[in-house]
Design a protein around this motif. Structure first.
Motif, short mmCIF file in Angstrom:
data_model
loop_
_atom_site.label_atom_id
_atom_site.label_comp_id
_atom_site.label_asym_id
_atom_site.label_seq_id
_atom_site.Cartn_x
_atom_site.Cartn_y
_atom_site.Cartn_z
N GLY A 12 1.55 -7.49 -1.55
CA GLY A 12 2.68 -7.73 -0.68
C GLY A 12 2.83 -6.57 0.28
O GLY A 12 2.17 -5.54 0.12
N PRO A 13 3.71 -6.70 1.25
CA PRO A 13 3.87 -5.64 2.23
C PRO A 13 4.44 -4.37 1.60
O PRO A 13 5.07 -4.42 0.54
CB PRO A 13 4.86 -6.23 3.25
CG PRO A 13 5.57 -7.31 2.53
CD PRO A 13 4.60 -7.85 1.53
N SER A 14 4.20 -3.27 2.24
CA SER A 14 4.74 -1.99 1.81
C SER A 14 6.26 -2.08 1.79
O SER A 14 6.87 -2.52 2.76
CB SER A 14 4.28 -0.93 2.82
OG SER A 14 4.72 0.33 2.45
N GLY A 15 6.88 -1.71 0.68
CA GLY A 15 8.33 -1.79 0.57
C GLY A 15 8.80 -3.06 -0.12
O GLY A 15 10.00 -3.26 -0.34
N ALA A 16 7.86 -3.93 -0.51
CA ALA A 16 8.23 -5.20 -1.15
C ALA A 16 8.70 -4.96 -2.59
O ALA A 16 9.40 -5.80 -3.17
CB ALA A 16 7.07 -6.17 -1.14
N ILE A 129 16.31 -6.32 4.85
CA ILE A 129 16.28 -5.66 3.55
C ILE A 129 15.03 -4.78 3.42
O ILE A 129 15.09 -3.65 2.93
CB ILE A 129 16.37 -6.72 2.42
CG1 ILE A 129 17.78 -7.32 2.42
CG2 ILE A 129 16.05 -6.11 1.05
CD1 ILE A 129 17.99 -8.48 1.48
N LEU A 130 13.90 -5.31 3.90
CA LEU A 130 12.67 -4.51 3.87
C LEU A 130 12.87 -3.23 4.67
O LEU A 130 12.51 -2.13 4.23
CB LEU A 130 11.49 -5.32 4.43
CG LEU A 130 10.14 -4.59 4.49
CD1 LEU A 130 9.69 -4.13 3.11
CD2 LEU A 130 9.07 -5.49 5.11
N SER A 131 13.45 -3.38 5.83
CA SER A 131 13.70 -2.25 6.72
C SER A 131 14.59 -1.21 6.03
O SER A 131 14.30 -0.01 6.04
CB SER A 131 14.34 -2.80 8.00
OG SER A 131 14.92 -1.77 8.74
N ARG A 148 5.10 -0.62 9.84
CA ARG A 148 5.06 -1.36 8.56
C ARG A 148 5.78 -2.70 8.69
O ARG A 148 5.33 -3.70 8.15
CB ARG A 148 5.74 -0.54 7.45
CG ARG A 148 4.95 0.68 7.00
CD ARG A 148 5.42 1.09 5.60
NE ARG A 148 5.02 2.44 5.24
CZ ARG A 148 3.80 2.78 4.81
NH1 ARG A 148 2.86 1.86 4.72
NH2 ARG A 148 3.53 4.03 4.48
N LEU A 149 6.89 -2.70 9.42
CA LEU A 149 7.66 -3.93 9.58
C LEU A 149 6.88 -4.97 10.39
O LEU A 149 6.85 -6.15 10.02
CB LEU A 149 9.02 -3.64 10.24
CG LEU A 149 10.01 -2.83 9.40
CD1 LEU A 149 11.26 -2.53 10.22
CD2 LEU A 149 10.39 -3.58 8.13
N SER A 150 6.24 -4.53 11.44
CA SER A 150 5.52 -5.52 12.24
C SER A 150 4.28 -5.99 11.49
O SER A 150 3.87 -7.14 11.60
CB SER A 150 5.19 -4.97 13.64
OG SER A 150 3.93 -4.39 13.66
N LYS A 151 3.71 -5.09 10.67
CA LYS A 151 2.56 -5.48 9.84
C LYS A 151 3.02 -6.52 8.80
O LYS A 151 2.33 -7.52 8.56
CB LYS A 151 2.01 -4.24 9.13
CG LYS A 151 0.58 -4.39 8.64
CD LYS A 151 0.09 -3.07 8.05
CE LYS A 151 -1.16 -3.25 7.21
NZ LYS A 151 -1.39 -2.10 6.32
N GLN B 202 12.73 -15.27 9.87
CA GLN B 202 13.57 -14.07 9.80
C GLN B 202 12.77 -12.85 10.26
O GLN B 202 13.25 -12.01 11.00
CB GLN B 202 13.98 -13.79 8.34
CG GLN B 202 14.77 -14.86 7.69
CD GLN B 202 16.25 -14.65 7.95
OE1 GLN B 202 16.80 -15.26 8.85
NE2 GLN B 202 16.85 -13.77 7.17
N TYR B 203 11.52 -12.80 9.75
CA TYR B 203 10.66 -11.66 10.06
C TYR B 203 10.31 -11.62 11.54
O TYR B 203 10.17 -10.55 12.13
CB TYR B 203 9.36 -11.75 9.26
CG TYR B 203 9.44 -11.14 7.89
CD1 TYR B 203 10.60 -11.25 7.14
CD2 TYR B 203 8.37 -10.45 7.34
CE1 TYR B 203 10.68 -10.69 5.88
CE2 TYR B 203 8.45 -9.89 6.08
CZ TYR B 203 9.60 -10.02 5.35
OH TYR B 203 9.68 -9.47 4.11
#
Lengths: 205, 205
Positions: A12-16, A129-131, A148-151, B202-203
């Motif tokens: 999953g993405p970083s921060g998940a 929330i990820l942010s 990271r968010l755009s990824k 959302q993303y």
């Protein structure tokens, strides 16, 4: 009557929250084996060969890449990191289930090399929330967080290549879902051929 | 963002413990809906239309068979029993998960008509244990039990057409396994297209 272990790819993405979920699973399912990665970076204080990592020099690592000896690998800045295939295959043959906690790119490499693995996509409930989570960690600069968010957004498009999606909203719920997936996968008919054969023989007596 | 409910087919030989597992699941997962069967037999005291069964006469039942209105049906001696398809489909469309507790023959009929269902095979750990359970129930004559045992043996050969096998050795373990399968299936990527689409939007904001 030992069937093969299951390779579980938690990604999953970083921060998940992959790492947090893994740590909780370790407590809950002590029989799960965590794959040990190989790296070319130098050991840090307290790190042990074969426990923290398998430490190898770049020459050896590149030779192993040539030999297709990795389930997945990546170059991060000046160093290589990877999951040695043979190590994992040996554990699976012994009937042990192995968990890999890796990023999306790594998971896609495993998918190509070992599609029988179980692929779980951990996703935060929303970009906000990820942010927040990435900011709260306080380890990344603002521009790194933006990257990271755009990824994370572009990587979500790869979710369809996974088997399961677990939204990490409330941590204990997410952990319970992953644990349920592991228990369910262990009940799959295709993973119980030997057990069925064994029961069948009993019945046929 | 409501995805479709899941149709769970809990099946296995007579004496495997399907009914007991279902009863325990009812306690544990109150949101699961239990399919109501249709029958041509007369209502017994206390049985309610649409709750215990849908009671119909033979003429109507046969007409419904002609119309392919059943997920599965069987004639038992002089009466018919079946699972009305539309009733189940309506519940699934509302996002409710439905559980069917049926025999192997019925499950194979559902498999032909609705292969997206999740098929769970409940199996006793051995023929001896199955034999003891059937005797302990005290409802069947010795020759009926022998017939059930030889049927159980031949039916195990159909296990490969199922998705999961749960050995009903220790009841709470078996219940936990079935509950885990339901939770895991709810995390399947294919069942979460709408949720993924929702998060993706959302993303992408």
């Amino acid at each position: 009557m030992t069937d093969r272990g299951i390779l579980i790819v938690l990604s999953g993405p970083s921060g998940a929250g992959k790492g947090t979920i893994c740590a909780a699973l370790r407590q809950q399912m002590p029989n799960l084996v965590y794959s040990v990665s190989m790296t070319t970076r130098a050991p840090r204080v307290g790190e042990e060969e074969g426990v923290s990592y398998f430490f190898r020099d770049k020459e050896e690592f590149k030779r192993l890449i040539e030999e297709d000896a990795f389930l997945e690998y990546a170059q991060v800045y000046d160093n290589y990191y990877g999951t040695p295939k043979q190590h994992v295959m040996d554990l699976l043959s012994e009937g042990k289930s192995v968990i890999l906690e890796i990023d999306i790119q790594g998971a896609m490499q495993v998918k190509e090399r070992f599609s029988e693995a179980v692929f779980i996509y951990i996703v935060p409930p929303s970009l906000d929330i990820l942010s927040n989570r990435l900011r709260d960690r306080g380890t990344d600069a603002a521009e790194v967080i933006d990257k990271r968010l755009s990824k994370a957004s572009s990587e979500l498009a790869l979710a369809h290549r996974y088997d399961y999606i677990v939204v990490n909203d409330v941590l204990p719920d997410a952990v319970e879902k992953v644990a349920s997936i592991l228990r369910a996968e262990a009940c799959k008919i295709k993973r119980n051929k030997e057990k069925i054969q064994y029961i069948y023989k009993q019945y046929a007596k």
